[in-house]
Design a protein around this motif. Structure first.
Motif, PDB file in Angstrom:
ATOM      1  N   ARG A 184       0.832  -1.194   0.000  1.00  0.00           N
ATOM      2  CA  ARG A 184       0.000   0.000   0.000  1.00  0.00           C
ATOM      3  C   ARG A 184       0.869   1.247   0.000  1.00  0.00           C
ATOM      4  O   ARG A 184       1.966   1.243   0.574  1.00  0.00           O
ATOM      5  N   PRO A 185       0.407   2.337  -0.621  1.00  0.00           N
ATOM      6  CA  PRO A 185       1.193   3.581  -0.631  1.00  0.00           C
ATOM      7  C   PRO A 185       1.356   4.138   0.779  1.00  0.00           C
ATOM      8  O   PRO A 185       0.514   3.927   1.664  1.00  0.00           O
ATOM      9  N   ASN A 199      -7.726  -1.360  -4.972  1.00  0.00           N
ATOM     10  CA  ASN A 199      -7.186  -0.618  -6.109  1.00  0.00           C
ATOM     11  C   ASN A 199      -5.940   0.184  -5.739  1.00  0.00           C
ATOM     12  O   ASN A 199      -5.219   0.649  -6.624  1.00  0.00           O
ATOM     13  N   THR A 200      -5.696   0.340  -4.433  1.00  0.00           N
ATOM     14  CA  THR A 200      -4.522   1.105  -4.010  1.00  0.00           C
ATOM     15  C   THR A 200      -3.264   0.244  -3.935  1.00  0.00           C
ATOM     16  O   THR A 200      -2.174   0.783  -3.714  1.00  0.00           O
ATOM     17  N   THR A 219       0.050  -1.585  -4.748  1.00  0.00           N
ATOM     18  CA  THR A 219       1.090  -1.222  -5.702  1.00  0.00           C
ATOM     19  C   THR A 219       2.409  -1.884  -5.335  1.00  0.00           C
ATOM     20  O   THR A 219       2.613  -2.294  -4.177  1.00  0.00           O
ATOM     21  N   ASP A 239       5.242  -0.222  -5.768  1.00  0.00           N
ATOM     22  CA  ASP A 239       6.184   0.890  -5.705  1.00  0.00           C
ATOM     23  C   ASP A 239       7.133   0.778  -4.514  1.00  0.00           C
ATOM     24  O   ASP A 239       8.307   1.152  -4.609  1.00  0.00           O
TER      25      ASP A 239
END
Length: 279
Positions: free
Chosen positions: A37-38, A54-55, A57, A59
């Motif tokens: 999660r961000p 949908n969050t 990721t 990253d």
């Protein structure tokens, strides 16, 4: 117990163990999901199983592998320290435990009693005199200061001593008749027989060293020499928290221990259960 009640008991035990396993795995599951999660979402909603799929990721993991060079420095430090501690601890602790088990010498029971006494003393009590010793030896801010107190671990000595009590003494007598030295008996005959205990203690010592936070925090000063637990702790500050590296880095920290346990699981179980049944 009646035969018809056994399936019911097995069912209750199975459900109970599944619930216990879920409680144990729940924090780990939270951590793994949070690592995808961000950081902004975590700061706004916290770590929870309730979030917007949908969050999710990658990253955070991309950041770990591309921009977080300091993390891999800490990772390498932890790997180096853990490997050295495990190798030295297995070598010296197995020799001490083996000697206390198979040799009858003056003061054997006294030395074993000392091992038990040290085993019962919390490390926090020993930490101050150990730190003063490191200062006198001028070892502060060195890896030697982290490794040295763990070279001969009381729990490992006790474990190997109990395991060696079950080794067949007839093999030692036969080896002596063939002209084998005491060191040859240990390294060529007895040490291979102690394989399950070595694997079990390697996991326990490796896990303890990998997760060790307090003692490295006391003796290490340079950030380049930090181990993973210390390095990750520095990411939480009053001025900001680097969740991108903290959560994904925490997940990556678990991977080596999981791999180690998977490969040595059968030896681990055998090492802990041997001696429970006497032949």
């Amino acid at each position: 117990m009646k035969q018809e009640n056994k399936p019911l008991l097995v069912w209750f035990l199975t459900v109970g163990f599944v619930l216990i396993a879920f409680v144990a795995v729940f924090p780990l599951l939270n951590l793994i999901l949070a690592s995808f999660r961000p950081a902004t979402d975590l700061m706004r909603n916290g770590i929870s199983l309730i979030f917007d799929p949908n969050t999710l990721t990658l990253d955070n993991f991309v950041y770990i592998f591309t921009e977080a060079g300091q993390y891999w420095k800490w990772f390498g430090n932890s790997v180096w320290i853990t490997v050295v501690i495990v190798v030295l601890s297995l070598f010296f602790s197995s020799m001490v435990g083996y000697a206390l088990a198979v040799y009858d010498f003056k003061g054997r029971n006294f030395f074993f009693l000392l091992v038990l006494i040290i085993l019962m003393i919390p490390f926090e009590i020993l930490m101050l005199p150990l730190f003063q010793l490191m200062i006198k030896l001028q070892l502060v801010n060195t890896y030697t200061a982290v490794i040295l107190p763990a070279v001969v671990a009381p729990i490992a000595v006790f474990f190997f001593r109990q395991y060696a009590l079950g080794l067949p003494k007839e093999l030692m007598d036969a080896a002596r008749i063939d002209g084998c030295t005491e060191y040859g008996i240990f390294f060529k005959i007895m040490l291979p027989l102690m394989g399950p205990s070595l694997a079990a203690m390697a996991i326990l010592q490796g896990l303890g060293s990998w997760n060790n936070f307090l003692w490295p925090l006391v003796v290490l000063r340079s950030s380049d020499m930090f181990t993973l637990p210390i390095g990750l702790a520095t990411l939480l500050t009053p001025y900001g928290n680097n969740y991108n590296m903290l959560l994904s880095g925490s997940v990556m920290t678990i991977v080596p221990i999981v791999i180690l346990f998977i490969f040595f699981q059968r030896y681990f179980v055998a090492g802990l259960t041997v001696g429970g049944v006497k032949g």
